[in-house]
Design an enzyme around this catalytic site. Structure first.
Site: not given
Length: 239
Positions: A139, A157
């Site tokens: 991420k 996320d």
């Protein structure tokens, strides 16, 4: 980026998905683009180094809180070398108001040491190299690649994970599965923008515990949308 629900919790929720076609996905993307065109990160940064630190700090912490912390921190440090010179105890004190500050401080210090010894003090413009840095997963690496270096990327996320599954824009029980599905179903030139559209939709309307389906522009093309109370009543009357 803020964290709404852990991935595992949402993955365990039962969602009755209807079949979503490419046409519906295209409509979903068009609505997202129209609604959130120009959406940008809330994190405040001036360069790739500051973005990297801010994203590491953002785990399980709101962007607003991170911005308060980084405003203070970045007034004192301008480079990885400055972080290394600061040392762990002082760094911990500087980021104490961010959650999990001790673990984050260790990762930030170790990442900055690696930046100094292996990358000449510069944040690498390379996905695999970024993931070698302590505290940097897929991420964070995707955010840096997309926002700092303008490479097409989709960072997953909890907002992106939740919205992608609810829309069935991409389904999966892991962030990686959702990331791969989104890359398949979204045109590459829109990956980075779509990442922000999904985040903002999750923050403003499609919240983790109480999605506002009654005001959601995506409700007509969302397989998870809850029917309005009036519609439910009329359906009952028809029976």
């Amino acid at each position: 980026m803020d964290w709404a629900l852990p991935f595992a919790i949402f993955a365990e929720q039962e969602v009755d998905f209807m079949r979503v076609t490419k046409k519906i996905r295209d409509e979903q993307l068009a609505i997202l683009e129209e609604t959130y065109r120009g959406a940008k990160p809330e994190l405040i940064f001036r360069n790739p180094f500051e973005l990297l630190i801010a994203v590491i700090l953002s785990a399980q912490c709101t962007d607003k809180r991170v911005n308060v912390t980084t405003k203070r921190l970045f007034a004192k440090v301008k480079s990885p070398e400055d972080i290394v010179a600061m040392g762990l105890p002082t760094l911990e004190n500087e980021i104490r108001d961010c959650g999990l500050f001790r673990n984050k401080a260790k990762n930030i210090l170790a990442a900055c040491q690696m930046l100094c010894t292996e990358f000449g003090g510069e944040v690498p413009d390379d996905f695999e190299a970024l993931q070698r840095l302590p505290g940097v997963g897929r991420k964070t690496a995707n955010v840096v690649m997309s926002v700092a270096f303008h490479h097409p990327a989709i960072a997953v996320d909890t907002h992106v994970f939740r919205i992608a599954n609810r829309l069935q824009l991409a389904t999966g029980s892991t962030p990686l599965a959702v990331e791969q599905g989104l890359m398949k179903n979204i045109p590459k030139e829109k990956w980075s923008d779509a990442h922000h559209w999904l985040i903002w939709h999750g923050r403003k309307i499609c919240k983790a515990r109480k999605p506002a389906c009654d005001i959601c522009p995506l409700a007509p093309v969302c397989p998870s949308a809850e029917p309005l109370a009036g519609q439910e009543s009329s359906k009952g009357a028809e029976k």
